[in-house]
Design a protein around this motif. Structure first.
Motif, short mmCIF file in Angstrom:
data_model
loop_
_atom_site.label_atom_id
_atom_site.label_comp_id
_atom_site.label_asym_id
_atom_site.label_seq_id
_atom_site.Cartn_x
_atom_site.Cartn_y
_atom_site.Cartn_z
N ALA A 401 0.82 -1.67 0.24
CA ALA A 401 -0.01 0.15 -0.40
C ALA A 401 0.59 1.17 -0.27
N GLY A 402 1.74 1.25 0.57
CA GLY A 402 2.72 2.30 0.68
C GLY A 402 3.30 2.87 -0.08
N SER A 403 5.00 2.26 0.27
CA SER A 403 6.52 2.41 -0.56
C SER A 403 6.13 1.76 -2.14
N ALA A 405 3.38 1.62 -3.64
CA ALA A 405 2.17 2.48 -4.45
C ALA A 405 2.59 3.60 -4.31
N LEU A 406 3.63 4.20 -4.04
CA LEU A 406 4.39 5.12 -4.50
C LEU A 406 5.15 4.72 -5.26
N THR A 409 3.65 4.56 -8.91
CA THR A 409 2.95 5.72 -9.42
C THR A 409 3.80 6.51 -9.70
N THR A 410 5.68 7.02 -9.20
CA THR A 410 6.05 7.33 -9.80
C THR A 410 6.72 7.19 -11.39
N HIS A 427 0.61 -1.63 -7.79
CA HIS A 427 2.09 -2.05 -6.76
C HIS A 427 1.38 -3.10 -5.96
N PHE A 465 12.92 4.28 -4.00
CA PHE A 465 11.75 4.14 -5.04
C PHE A 465 11.44 4.96 -5.81
N ILE A 466 12.03 6.29 -5.63
CA ILE A 466 12.05 7.16 -6.71
C ILE A 466 13.75 7.58 -7.44
N HIS B 65 5.29 2.83 7.50
CA HIS B 65 3.62 2.62 7.82
C HIS B 65 3.81 1.38 7.71
N ILE B 112 -0.50 9.55 -2.42
CA ILE B 112 0.54 8.76 -2.78
C ILE B 112 0.61 9.75 -3.97
N SER B 116 4.74 11.67 -4.57
CA SER B 116 4.89 10.99 -5.39
C SER B 116 5.84 12.38 -6.57
#
Lengths: 479, 146
Positions: A401-403, A405-406, A409-410, A427, A465-466, B65, B112, B116
């Motif tokens: 859900a968190g990282s 998803a990030l 999305t990116t 994700h 993650f980015i 999280h 998110i 991002s």
């Protein structure tokens, strides 16, 4: 990019497909071996001919093999194709099948399970983005409910009877072969039928009645042995013990005990189902077993049930021990040798393929961009997917859900920015990454967990993650 | 969206004694508003103990999280900025902490997405690392919100 892609010749394409299919079967069966073992122990102990017969506990045996085991296979198969929803759909559809036929529906479950997953996946894709916010839950539940209902009914009405019809064909074929008198030929039908869990149908439906007629006349019959010889299964499991791939290698020795001593042949069936080509070894082993029994002119006094080595010896009439033991031994050795070669051949080919595709991908990436230097991150994975075949990238993390998803999305935004189309980026939590994902992106701390659940997938490990260099090269590869 | 969620949920501090504390302090606004239960904080910390600092998304920025929906009452996010970096496992220096509490698997995705946009754009990211008040932070987020 197409021009640099070496076009694989047709035969290797087919081979790759067969292997992919084999891998699919393996992944459907392997997680459920424990359930087969549970059922095997139960059966070996409590059925009327078991070691400690117990009428009330034996009541579990039938429902477990008719419902529990096929549903587990269907659930797993559905999950591999369509995630959690696919799993539910596969199990729901298979239930109609189970009730629609009176033989265990393993083959059917392995078809309808993944089919259910596929249906719900296609449906979800079709309505993706069209459901108004707030209605997702109701649409999700009712779509699965209605489609599941339809699949259940059609399995009950059509698929179940079709499989039962095939079953009757098998019985007819056996009768024809018996009429020829060439008993070893029976293995050609017996062995495939057995691993489809028709063993009891053919043994108790055909061979034991025939055997009892003979035994009533001459005191023994070879018919009791044609499908119940524990030798071929033992040979197969031994071959897996020595030459199997990681997981099957570890589970095979346990299966041997329950199969050979406990007499529950079902334990080896999954091993054949996961590599259907090994049926050759089973047929060879069983044929040579029957030929040996014929040569020594031996038989058993009654149907060995379960087909354990102990039951065999207990039912061997005086003077037949040498022949019976020889038949089991010969079958074991022949099946072991053939299966060992088969497994080695498959294993060797797989490695070769990996090497090929690894080299192809490496070459391709080299010519693509200098900056995309290190695109391959297939450590531990066994297959590498060429860039133009990537259509789905899964970002995975613990919660999903968190990282992840990030990251997803990116990355999606980056693809858009670079005008790269047709690649799905989603994700998930690690264990829920669906089978159709081509690449899994995961933080390096979670890489081991990802590899454990997705052994055949390309896994890209990242630290950030980015903007992680490995993400950049993945992006470069997709350009 | 992210701007609205962060309103009243931000903290600016000099330093904290440990990364565990940074998570506790960063999550306080969510706890005070009853968005999360006490246990969620423990879950987030346990998560790092178990899997290491994978919640450090890019150097300097962490997003603690956990997979513990039962301890989350409402989807929310809070923010903590430290003047002096705190060290997370694997020697990762962190100055900015976003606590993510997600109730289900979709509502927080907009948050998110905005986050991002901040992290992926170097220019915005630099500005972001230098914000000194909640007002400044929310103004900056407005510029990237879709």
């Amino acid at each position: 990019m197409k021009d640099i892609a070496p076009s694989p010749d047709q035969s290797s394409g087919i081979r790759a497909k067969v292997q992919a299919f084999g891998g699919f079967l393996t992944n459907m069966v392997l997680p459920n071996i424990g359930a087969f073992i549970a059922w095997g122990i139960l059966t070996a102990l409590f059925i009327p001919t078991g070691w400690i017969p117990n009428e009330s506990l034996a009541n579990i045996v039938g429902p477990a093999i008719n419902y529990l085991l096929p549903l587990l296979l269907a659930y797993t198969g559905g999950k591999m194709v369509g995630g959690k929803r696919g799993a539910v759909m596969g199990a729901v559809g298979t239930f109609g099948l189970i009730v629609g036929a009176d033989i265990p529906m393993f083959l059917g479950a392995m078809i309808v399970g993944p089919l259910g997953g596929w249906i719900i996946k296609k449906f979800d894709k079709a309505i993706h983005g069209k459901v108004p916010a707030g209605f997702e839950m109701i649409v999700n539940n009712f779509s699965l409910g209605i489609l599941g209902f339809l699949l259940m009914i059609s399995s009950y009405l059509f698929t179940g009877p079709a499989i039962e019809f095939a079953n009757n064909l098998v019985k007819g074929g056996i009768q024809v072969l018996i009429d020829t008198g060439m008993l070893p030929l029976l293995s050609l039908i017996n062995e495939p039928a057995k691993v489809l869990f028709l063993n009891n149908a053919i043994d108790q439906g055909i061979y034991y009645p025939l055997g009892m007629q003979r035994a009533a006349e001459v005191g023994k019959s070879i018919y009791f042995t044609v499908a119940s010889n524990p030798g071929p299964g033992l040979g197969l499991l031994l071959a897996y013990t020595f030459f199997g791939s990681k997981t099957s290698k570890r589970t095979a020795p346990g299966a041997i005990i329950i199969h050979f001593f406990g007499g529950i042949h079902e334990l080896y069936f999954p091993y054949v189902l996961m590599n259907p080509i090994t049926i050759i070894g089973m047929i060879g082993g069983a044929m040579s077993g029957i030929a040996t029994f014929q040569l020594f002119n031996v038989g058993l006094v009654a149907g060995p049930s379960p087909g354990s080595i102990f039951a065999y010896l207990a039912l061997t009439p005086k003077g037949n021990f040498l022949g019976i033991i020889a038949g089991v031994l010969v079958a074991t050795v022949v099946s072991f040798i053939i299966t060992s070669f088969t497994l080695k051949a498959i294993g060797a080919e797989k490695e070769e393929d990996d090497k090929e595709s690894f080299e192809q991908a490496a070459e391709k990436s080299k010519s693509m961009k200098e900056e995309g230097k290190k695109v391959l991150n297939s450590r531990g994975g066994s297959s590498t997917i060429a860039a133009e075949n990537i259509s789905k990238i899964a970002f995975a993390c613990d919660a999903g859900a968190g990282s992840s998803a990030l990251g997803a999305t990116t990355f999606r935004k980056k693809l858009k920015k670079n005008n790269i189309e047709g690649i799905e980026v989603e994700h998930y939590n690690i264990e829920d990454v669906p089978e159709d994902a081509d690449v899994i992106v995961v933080h390096k701390n979670l890489a081991d967990r990802a590899r454990r659940s997705h052994q055949n997938k390309r896994i890209v490990t990242i630290e950030n993650f980015i903007g992680d260099p490995n993400l950049e090269s993945l992006l470069a590869e997709l350009k | 969206m992210l701007g609205q969620y962060l309103k009243g949920n931000t903290k600016f501090m000099g330093e904290v004694s440990s990364w565990e504390d940074s998570i506790k302090i960063a999550a306080e606004p969510l706890l005070a508003k009853n968005f999360i239960k006490e246990k969620y904080i423990k879950s987030m910390i346990d998560n790092v103990h178990e899997y290491g600092a994978y919640i450090v998304l890019v150097p300097g920025i962490a997003m603690p999280h956990a997979k513990d929906e039962e301890s989350v009452n409402k989807t929310g996010m809070s923010f903590l900025k430290l003047e002096k970096a705190v060290e997370y496992p694997e020697e990762k220096e962190v100055k900015i902490i976003f606590v993510l509490a997600a109730k289900d698997n979709s509502e927080h995705l907009e948050l998110i997405a905005d986050l991002s946009s901040i992290l992926a754009d170097e220019e915005v990211l630099t500005k972001f690392k230098n914000v000194e008040s909640e007002k400044e932070l929310i103004e900056l987020i407005k510029t990237v919100e879709e």
